[in-house]
Design a protein around this motif. Structure first.
Motif, PDB file in Angstrom:
ATOM      1  N   TYR A  25     -39.633  -8.426  17.116  1.00  0.00           N
ATOM      2  CA  TYR A  25     -38.743  -8.290  15.961  1.00  0.00           C
ATOM      3  C   TYR A  25     -38.215  -9.635  15.479  1.00  0.00           C
ATOM      4  N   GLY A  26     -38.195  -9.796  14.161  1.00  0.00           N
ATOM      5  CA  GLY A  26     -37.461 -10.877  13.523  1.00  0.00           C
ATOM      6  C   GLY A  26     -36.075 -10.378  13.169  1.00  0.00           C
ATOM      7  N   VAL A  27     -35.121 -11.306  12.987  1.00  0.00           N
ATOM      8  CA  VAL A  27     -33.721 -10.922  12.852  1.00  0.00           C
ATOM      9  C   VAL A  27     -33.076 -11.571  11.624  1.00  0.00           C
ATOM     10  N   ILE A  28     -32.341 -10.748  10.878  1.00  0.00           N
ATOM     11  CA  ILE A  28     -31.426 -11.232   9.852  1.00  0.00           C
ATOM     12  C   ILE A  28     -30.054 -10.713  10.248  1.00  0.00           C
ATOM     13  N   GLY A  29     -29.035 -11.557  10.252  1.00  0.00           N
ATOM     14  CA  GLY A  29     -27.783 -11.028  10.759  1.00  0.00           C
ATOM     15  C   GLY A  29     -26.534 -11.745  10.320  1.00  0.00           C
ATOM     16  N   LEU A  30     -25.429 -11.173  10.759  1.00  0.00           N
ATOM     17  CA  LEU A  30     -24.088 -11.685  10.524  1.00  0.00           C
ATOM     18  C   LEU A  30     -23.440 -11.949  11.865  1.00  0.00           C
ATOM     19  N   GLU A  31     -22.848 -13.128  12.013  1.00  0.00           N
ATOM     20  CA  GLU A  31     -22.125 -13.464  13.232  1.00  0.00           C
ATOM     21  C   GLU A  31     -20.736 -13.949  12.856  1.00  0.00           C
ATOM     22  N   ILE A  32     -19.724 -13.248  13.347  1.00  0.00           N
ATOM     23  CA  ILE A  32     -18.334 -13.619  13.110  1.00  0.00           C
ATOM     24  C   ILE A  32     -17.692 -13.885  14.465  1.00  0.00           C
ATOM     25  N   THR A  33     -17.033 -15.024  14.593  1.00  0.00           N
ATOM     26  CA  THR A  33     -16.386 -15.370  15.861  1.00  0.00           C
ATOM     27  C   THR A  33     -14.941 -15.800  15.669  1.00  0.00           C
ATOM     28  N   SER A  34     -14.479 -15.912  14.412  1.00  0.00           N
ATOM     29  CA  SER A  34     -13.131 -16.378  14.141  1.00  0.00           C
ATOM     30  C   SER A  34     -12.499 -15.562  13.024  1.00  0.00           C
ATOM     31  N   LYS A  35     -11.209 -15.283  13.130  1.00  0.00           N
ATOM     32  CA  LYS A  35     -10.514 -14.513  12.101  1.00  0.00           C
ATOM     33  C   LYS A  35     -10.293 -15.321  10.829  1.00  0.00           C
ATOM     34  N   VAL A  36     -10.520 -16.632  10.882  1.00  0.00           N
ATOM     35  CA  VAL A  36     -10.346 -17.474   9.692  1.00  0.00           C
ATOM     36  C   VAL A  36     -11.700 -17.945   9.153  1.00  0.00           C
ATOM     37  N   ASN A  93     -13.749  -3.746  -7.134  1.00  0.00           N
ATOM     38  CA  ASN A  93     -13.227  -3.864  -5.774  1.00  0.00           C
ATOM     39  C   ASN A  93     -14.033  -4.835  -4.934  1.00  0.00           C
ATOM     40  N   GLU A  94     -13.394  -5.392  -3.917  1.00  0.00           N
ATOM     41  CA  GLU A  94     -14.088  -6.250  -2.956  1.00  0.00           C
ATOM     42  C   GLU A  94     -14.716  -5.349  -1.893  1.00  0.00           C
ATOM     43  N   SER A  95     -16.023  -5.233  -1.915  1.00  0.00           N
ATOM     44  CA  SER A  95     -16.737  -4.326  -1.013  1.00  0.00           C
ATOM     45  C   SER A  95     -17.230  -5.087   0.212  1.00  0.00           C
ATOM     46  N   HIS A  96     -16.858  -4.620   1.379  1.00  0.00           N
ATOM     47  CA  HIS A  96     -17.279  -5.260   2.629  1.00  0.00           C
ATOM     48  C   HIS A  96     -18.642  -4.714   3.039  1.00  0.00           C
ATOM     49  N   ALA A  97     -19.594  -5.617   3.208  1.00  0.00           N
ATOM     50  CA  ALA A  97     -20.955  -5.195   3.551  1.00  0.00           C
ATOM     51  C   ALA A  97     -20.970  -4.449   4.883  1.00  0.00           C
ATOM     52  N   ILE A  98     -20.159  -4.905   5.832  1.00  0.00           N
ATOM     53  CA  ILE A  98     -19.987  -4.253   7.129  1.00  0.00           C
ATOM     54  C   ILE A  98     -18.543  -3.770   7.194  1.00  0.00           C
ATOM     55  N   SER A  99     -18.318  -2.638   7.824  1.00  0.00           N
ATOM     56  CA  SER A  99     -17.000  -2.007   7.840  1.00  0.00           C
ATOM     57  C   SER A  99     -15.896  -3.000   8.183  1.00  0.00           C
ATOM     58  N   VAL A 100     -14.852  -3.026   7.362  1.00  0.00           N
ATOM     59  CA  VAL A 100     -13.750  -3.969   7.561  1.00  0.00           C
ATOM     60  C   VAL A 100     -12.988  -3.670   8.836  1.00  0.00           C
ATOM     61  N   PHE A 101     -12.957  -2.409   9.281  1.00  0.00           N
ATOM     62  CA  PHE A 101     -12.207  -2.091  10.499  1.00  0.00           C
ATOM     63  C   PHE A 101     -12.880  -2.646  11.756  1.00  0.00           C
ATOM     64  N   LEU A 102     -14.127  -3.121  11.639  1.00  0.00           N
ATOM     65  CA  LEU A 102     -14.785  -3.792  12.761  1.00  0.00           C
ATOM     66  C   LEU A 102     -14.461  -5.289  12.789  1.00  0.00           C
ATOM     67  N   ARG A 141     -14.983 -11.376  17.635  1.00  0.00           N
ATOM     68  CA  ARG A 141     -16.451 -11.404  17.697  1.00  0.00           C
ATOM     69  C   ARG A 141     -17.046 -10.145  17.077  1.00  0.00           C
ATOM     70  N   LEU A 142     -17.916 -10.341  16.097  1.00  0.00           N
ATOM     71  CA  LEU A 142     -18.660  -9.246  15.480  1.00  0.00           C
ATOM     72  C   LEU A 142     -20.067  -9.736  15.187  1.00  0.00           C
ATOM     73  N   LEU A 143     -21.042  -9.074  15.777  1.00  0.00           N
ATOM     74  CA  LEU A 143     -22.450  -9.389  15.538  1.00  0.00           C
ATOM     75  C   LEU A 143     -23.107  -8.184  14.886  1.00  0.00           C
ATOM     76  N   CYS A 144     -23.784  -8.397  13.783  1.00  0.00           N
ATOM     77  CA  CYS A 144     -24.551  -7.340  13.120  1.00  0.00           C
ATOM     78  C   CYS A 144     -25.914  -7.904  12.759  1.00  0.00           C
ATOM     79  N   TYR A 145     -26.963  -7.361  13.357  1.00  0.00           N
ATOM     80  CA  TYR A 145     -28.322  -7.835  13.127  1.00  0.00           C
ATOM     81  C   TYR A 145     -29.192  -6.683  12.622  1.00  0.00           C
ATOM     82  N   ILE A 146     -29.938  -6.918  11.567  1.00  0.00           N
ATOM     83  CA  ILE A 146     -30.999  -5.998  11.199  1.00  0.00           C
ATOM     84  C   ILE A 146     -32.303  -6.635  11.678  1.00  0.00           C
TER      85      ILE A 146
END
Length: 319
Positions: free
Chosen positions: A20-31, A59-68, A223-228
């Motif tokens: 598998y190849g990966v496209i993703g989002l990596e969040i590690t900081s609240k800022v 509206n500002e639409s969050h691609a990944i759920s904001v509650f995560l 920390r939030l990781l989302c990979y397709i």
């Protein structure tokens, strides 16, 4: 810890990312600074297919759920109508499914870290990292205390809020579509119709595999990781074309995103993704475990118990 965990995890990592190849989002900081997908100047909703002549994009639409914890990736190509539908009809069920864990993990949503309360416990977390757990009914600390040689472990039996499994699965599908390039999500019209439907009926003729990992030890609450993950051309015939990986707090999900047109009724090979943490984390806190989950039912699940374990180096009991 199983002696062979590290070799097994390394093998899963090698096999999975070979296929598998990966496209993703990596969040590690609240800022962490905002990123955008889609076109602000000429928006076209990736879900319903309408443009700004027949719907709005205010509206500002969050691609990944904001509650995560996603306040980073914003989708300009999600219209207000679809955004409202996902928030109230789909993603709310995933929020309920994950609530006890998000409270313990201190996963900050749109405004604050969620609190949790049932008849036995109340959990309140602060941005400073403090976690306050109140026992609401008379109980002995020994009922929840498990002694380990090096530290004390507290085991809590919590209760999920009522949720619909198919809506949880729709949330995973929505996340996957949000991360896909145009050439991929445009070919999955049947999935879009399904997640936009005003009912919770199943789409597939059979169950779809979801792997839920539980990873021990303290975690970065931001920390939030989302990979397709997309199967490479030479592996596509034998493997599912799309896999979603989502990791936050002490949880990681691996979700098959099947094409209901081209993969229906076809027996394909399932590859386990590795637990996405450095080896040194598992060396210190122990090996993770996983469960195969089913989100096939459209019936409301009520009173489901979930076990949450935390460890501490010291305990002080107060009156």
């Amino acid at each position: 810890m199983p002696d062979d965990f590290f070799s097994i995890n390394d093998e899963m990592k090698e096999n999975f990312f070979k296929a598998y190849g990966v496209i993703g989002l990596e969040i590690t900081s609240k800022v962490q600074g905002k990123m955008y997908t889609g076109s602000k100047a000429d928006p076209l909703c990736r879900y319903c297919g309408r443009d700004n002549t027949s719907t709005t994009f205010k509206n500002e639409s969050h691609a990944i759920s904001v509650f995560l914890g996603n306040r980073t990736l914003i989708d300009w190509n999600e219209c207000d109508s679809c955004n409202k539908h996902f928030g109230s009809f789909v993603e709310d069920h995933f929020a309920k499914y994950t609530l006890p864990h998000r409270a313990f993990s201190r996963t900050k949503g749109r405004v604050k870290i969620p609190s949790y309360k049932d008849k036995d416990y109340e959990v309140v977390a602060g941005d400073s990292g403090n976690l306050k757990i109140s026992m609401l009914r008379a109980s002995d600390l020994g009922d929840i205390l498990v002694e380990w040689p090096e530290r004390s472990t507290l085991k809590f039996s919590m209760q999920r809020q009522p949720y619909r499994p198919t809506a949880v699965y729709k949330t995973f599908v929505k996340m996957a579509l949000a991360l896909m390039p145009d050439e991929d999500h445009k070919s999955l019209g049947a999935l879009k119709q399904w997640i936009l439907a005003d009912n919770h009926e199943t789409l597939f003729s059979g169950d779809v595999k979801v792997i839920e990992w539980q990873i021990p030890g303290p975690m970065n609450p931001n920390r939030l990781l989302c990979y397709i993950c997309k199967a490479k051309p030479e592996f596509e015939a034998a493997h599912f074309k799309y896999i979603l990986l989502v990791a936050f707090g002490n949880h990681q999900f691996q979700v098959v995103i099947p094409d209901p047109v081209y993969e229906a009724g076809i027996n394909k090979k399932f590859l386990f993704a590795p637990a996405l943490m450095p080896t040194k984390h598992f060396q210190k806190y122990g090996a993770p475990n996983f469960t195969e989950r089913s989100f096939f039912s459209s019936e409301i699940v009520k009173g489901e118990k979930v076990e949450i374990v935390i460890s501490t180096d010291s305990l002080t009991e107060r009156e």
